[in-house]
Every structure is written in C-alpha cells, then in structure tokens.
Design a protein around this motif. Structure first.
Motif, mmCIF file in Angstrom:
data_model
loop_
_atom_site.group_PDB
_atom_site.id
_atom_site.type_symbol
_atom_site.label_atom_id
_atom_site.label_comp_id
_atom_site.label_asym_id
_atom_site.label_seq_id
_atom_site.Cartn_x
_atom_site.Cartn_y
_atom_site.Cartn_z
ATOM 1 N N ARG A 120 37.948 36.597 46.749
ATOM 2 C CA ARG A 120 37.262 37.390 46.925
ATOM 3 C C ARG A 120 37.737 39.556 46.898
ATOM 4 O O ARG A 120 37.318 39.791 46.794
ATOM 5 C CB ARG A 120 36.672 37.165 48.516
ATOM 6 N N VAL A 121 39.223 39.099 47.158
ATOM 7 C CA VAL A 121 39.610 40.639 47.136
ATOM 8 C C VAL A 121 39.505 41.109 46.445
ATOM 9 O O VAL A 121 38.703 42.205 45.522
ATOM 10 C CB VAL A 121 40.412 40.566 47.402
ATOM 11 N N ILE A 122 39.768 40.602 44.576
ATOM 12 C CA ILE A 122 39.511 41.071 43.718
ATOM 13 C C ILE A 122 37.992 41.313 43.235
ATOM 14 O O ILE A 122 37.577 42.546 43.235
ATOM 15 C CB ILE A 122 39.909 39.650 42.186
ATOM 16 N N ALA A 123 37.320 40.582 43.080
ATOM 17 C CA ALA A 123 35.446 40.603 43.105
ATOM 18 C C ALA A 123 35.481 41.823 44.270
ATOM 19 O O ALA A 123 34.367 42.858 43.465
ATOM 20 C CB ALA A 123 34.877 39.895 44.114
ATOM 21 N N THR A 124 36.036 42.339 45.571
ATOM 22 C CA THR A 124 35.178 43.364 46.339
ATOM 23 C C THR A 124 36.304 44.785 45.433
ATOM 24 O O THR A 124 35.117 45.918 45.843
ATOM 25 C CB THR A 124 35.409 43.233 48.018
ATOM 26 N N PHE A 125 37.135 44.806 45.458
ATOM 27 C CA PHE A 125 37.969 46.268 45.325
ATOM 28 C C PHE A 125 38.058 45.903 43.756
ATOM 29 O O PHE A 125 38.970 47.264 43.413
ATOM 30 C CB PHE A 125 39.014 46.131 45.962
ATOM 31 N N GLY A 126 38.767 44.876 42.998
ATOM 32 C CA GLY A 126 38.735 45.038 41.525
ATOM 33 C C GLY A 126 38.091 45.938 40.987
ATOM 34 O O GLY A 126 36.715 45.541 41.080
ATOM 35 N N ASP A 127 38.583 46.183 39.872
ATOM 36 C CA ASP A 127 37.156 46.622 38.805
ATOM 37 C C ASP A 127 37.608 46.293 37.708
ATOM 38 O O ASP A 127 38.177 44.368 37.322
ATOM 39 C CB ASP A 127 37.369 48.266 38.575
ATOM 40 N N ASP A 128 36.832 46.268 36.186
ATOM 41 C CA ASP A 128 36.923 45.334 35.361
ATOM 42 C C ASP A 128 37.869 45.230 35.070
ATOM 43 O O ASP A 128 38.320 44.187 34.060
ATOM 44 C CB ASP A 128 35.392 45.837 34.711
ATOM 45 N N ALA A 129 38.926 46.441 34.779
ATOM 46 C CA ALA A 129 39.854 46.507 33.916
ATOM 47 C C ALA A 129 41.150 45.028 34.439
ATOM 48 O O ALA A 129 41.742 44.739 33.920
ATOM 49 C CB ALA A 129 39.921 48.149 33.685
ATOM 50 N N LEU A 130 41.260 46.012 35.814
ATOM 51 C CA LEU A 130 41.764 44.745 36.361
ATOM 52 C C LEU A 130 41.237 43.369 36.422
ATOM 53 O O LEU A 130 42.821 42.259 36.098
ATOM 54 C CB LEU A 130 41.739 45.469 38.245
ATOM 55 N N LYS A 131 40.379 42.843 36.534
ATOM 56 C CA LYS A 131 40.135 41.664 36.453
ATOM 57 C C LYS A 131 40.613 40.771 35.431
ATOM 58 O O LYS A 131 40.706 39.603 34.912
ATOM 59 C CB LYS A 131 38.401 41.366 36.661
ATOM 60 N N ARG A 132 40.457 41.914 34.008
ATOM 61 C CA ARG A 132 40.510 41.143 32.625
ATOM 62 C C ARG A 132 42.460 41.412 32.067
ATOM 63 O O ARG A 132 42.413 40.256 32.217
ATOM 64 C CB ARG A 132 39.902 43.023 31.580
ATOM 65 N N ASP A 133 43.196 42.570 32.859
ATOM 66 C CA ASP A 133 43.471 42.490 32.566
ATOM 67 C C ASP A 133 45.174 41.155 33.485
ATOM 68 O O ASP A 133 45.886 40.886 33.157
ATOM 69 C CB ASP A 133 45.180 43.839 33.089
ATOM 70 N N LEU A 134 44.175 41.068 34.586
ATOM 71 C CA LEU A 134 44.905 39.581 35.689
ATOM 72 C C LEU A 134 44.760 38.582 34.508
ATOM 73 O O LEU A 134 45.663 37.140 34.815
ATOM 74 C CB LEU A 134 43.972 39.717 36.804
ATOM 75 N N GLU A 136 43.700 38.107 31.501
ATOM 76 C CA GLU A 136 44.750 38.378 29.635
ATOM 77 C C GLU A 136 45.959 38.342 29.912
ATOM 78 O O GLU A 136 46.849 37.929 29.209
ATOM 79 C CB GLU A 136 43.999 39.331 29.326
ATOM 80 N N ILE A 137 46.647 38.982 30.820
ATOM 81 C CA ILE A 137 48.458 39.751 31.234
ATOM 82 C C ILE A 137 48.537 38.372 31.514
ATOM 83 O O ILE A 137 50.241 38.449 31.342
ATOM 84 C CB ILE A 137 48.527 41.317 31.337
ATOM 85 N N GLY A 138 48.377 37.655 32.173
ATOM 86 C CA GLY A 138 48.297 36.531 32.649
ATOM 87 C C GLY A 138 49.284 36.506 34.818
ATOM 88 O O GLY A 138 49.553 36.004 35.631
ATOM 89 N N ILE A 139 49.074 37.963 34.720
ATOM 90 C CA ILE A 139 49.994 37.834 35.712
ATOM 91 C C ILE A 139 48.797 37.860 36.912
ATOM 92 O O ILE A 139 49.805 38.014 38.133
ATOM 93 C CB ILE A 139 50.017 40.270 35.858
ATOM 94 N N GLY A 140 47.579 37.654 37.055
ATOM 95 C CA GLY A 140 47.299 36.838 38.090
ATOM 96 C C GLY A 140 47.681 35.495 38.257
ATOM 97 O O GLY A 140 47.506 35.018 40.213
ATOM 98 N N ASN A 141 48.391 34.883 38.112
ATOM 99 C CA ASN A 141 49.019 33.545 38.305
ATOM 100 C C ASN A 141 50.612 34.609 38.580
ATOM 101 O O ASN A 141 51.581 32.858 39.302
ATOM 102 C CB ASN A 141 49.425 32.728 36.729
ATOM 103 N N HIS A 142 51.087 35.441 38.968
ATOM 104 C CA HIS A 142 52.321 35.570 39.441
ATOM 105 C C HIS A 142 52.033 34.925 41.245
ATOM 106 O O HIS A 142 50.994 35.405 41.825
ATOM 107 C CB HIS A 142 52.873 36.405 39.894
ATOM 108 N N PRO A 143 52.829 34.179 41.775
ATOM 109 C CA PRO A 143 53.222 33.954 43.105
ATOM 110 C C PRO A 143 53.174 34.695 44.054
ATOM 111 O O PRO A 143 52.533 35.130 44.758
ATOM 112 C CB PRO A 143 54.148 32.956 43.186
ATOM 113 N N GLY A 144 53.500 35.905 44.122
ATOM 114 C CA GLY A 144 53.869 37.008 44.730
ATOM 115 C C GLY A 144 52.713 38.053 44.916
ATOM 116 O O GLY A 144 51.998 38.240 45.950
#
Length: 188
Positions: A120-134, A136-144
């Motif tokens: 919900r936070v990503i959908a509300t505040f993230g842009d397409d580039a952030l969503k893609r990078d989370l 593709e780079i895999g940082i969206g899986n970072h526990p922190g």
C-alpha cells in the motif's frame, strides 16, 4: 660458388629469407588496427573494450585469429564472473525472503497483512521507477526496508476514522451547541 655439394639445411636457401604473406585474413595483423573478432554464437563482444584493446593487440602483433582466441578467454571469464555474481545475488535475496517470512513481528501469520501494508505504501507513494527497481535490483526484499514499509503502511491504516453503526447525530446550530435548549429560538 657452387661446390657440387648439397645445400646446408641449417642455412636458408637464397630467396627463402622473404616471408610469404598469409592469405587468410585471420592470420593477419590488421594494418588499420581494426580487428575482426569471431566469438562463439550467443556471445556478444564488448565494443568499448575492443576499441581500447585494439592498439595494444596491434602493438603486440596479434593476428585476428590470436585476438579472437584472447577475446574468447576474456568473454568466458566475464561469464563466469557474471554467473557467480548472479548466484550471490539470488542467495542474498533468498536469505532476505526467509528472514522476512520468519520475522516474529512481520512474518508468520502476520506476513499477509505486512505485505499488504508495505505494498500500500509503495502503491501510494512510489513511482514507476521505484517499483521497477525494487523488483529488478531485489532491494524490495531487504528485511529492513520491508519492515519500514510495513510499519508505515500500518500507521497509515491506523489513521482511518473508526466507523460507527449508530445513526449520525442531528445537526445543531452553533447557538444550540453553545447554549443548549435555552437559546432565544427555542424559548417559548
């Protein structure tokens, strides 16, 4: 002067000192320094590397065939390094996902709610580039980062007003709100 004997094979014959030019372009050192590198199918040559390496290969006297062999070794090494890096990244991502799944506050039976809050936070505040990078780079899986997003999403959902099943109160004029039933409009 001819002495009638056979030619001494340890010494070159007259006229043998001239090198014969190879006829195959692969056996030539390109005069212009532009190498025609042949690699296995599916392997792309790094053109920037070739441009930097060509003057050195020419200076060393490498033929097209020799340069192709060298380029093949370099390409093979790069593939090995890329595969190792990719494998390492997959392991890190897998370890992060496992840590999220087993987190005492956000994993286990709370995982679905935590994922919903983070998304919900990503959908509300993230842009397409952030969503893609989370992804593709895999940082969206970072526990922190996951915990942060889940906490923010949870805090945002806590800000919703509580709903009531009772009927809404009748609207009152400012005078009635201040003075109650003793206002001049309600006195008899």
């Amino acid at each position: 002067m001819y002495d009638g004997g056979e030619h001494d094979k340890t010494k070159p014959k007259e006229g043998d000192d001239k090198k014969q030019e190879p006829k195959d372009p692969a056996d030539l050192v390109p005069e212009d320094g532009k190498y025609d590198i042949k690699l296995e199918d599916g392997i792309e040559l790094d053109q920037a590397l070739l441009e930097r390496a060509s003057p050195v290969m020419k200076e060393l006297g490498l033929t097209n065939a020799q340069a192709s062999k060298l380029a093949g070794v370099i390409a093979e090494q790069r593939k090995i390094e890329y595969d190792a890096l990719s494998e390492r990244q997959q392991k890190i991502t897998s370890d992060w996902q496992q840590e999220i799944r087993t987190d005492k506050d956000f994993g286990g039976e709370n995982l679905t709610a935590s994922l919903n809050n983070a998304n919900r936070v990503i959908a509300t505040f993230g842009d397409d580039a952030l969503k893609r990078d989370l992804v593709e780079i895999g940082i969206g899986n970072h526990p922190g980062l996951f915990r942060l997003l889940a906490r923010v999403g949870n805090a945002l959902s806590d800000d919703k007003p509580a709903s009531s099943e009772t009927a809404a109160a009748q609207s009152v004029s400012p005078e009635q709100a201040m003075y109650g039933s003793t206002t001049p409009t309600t006195r008899g």
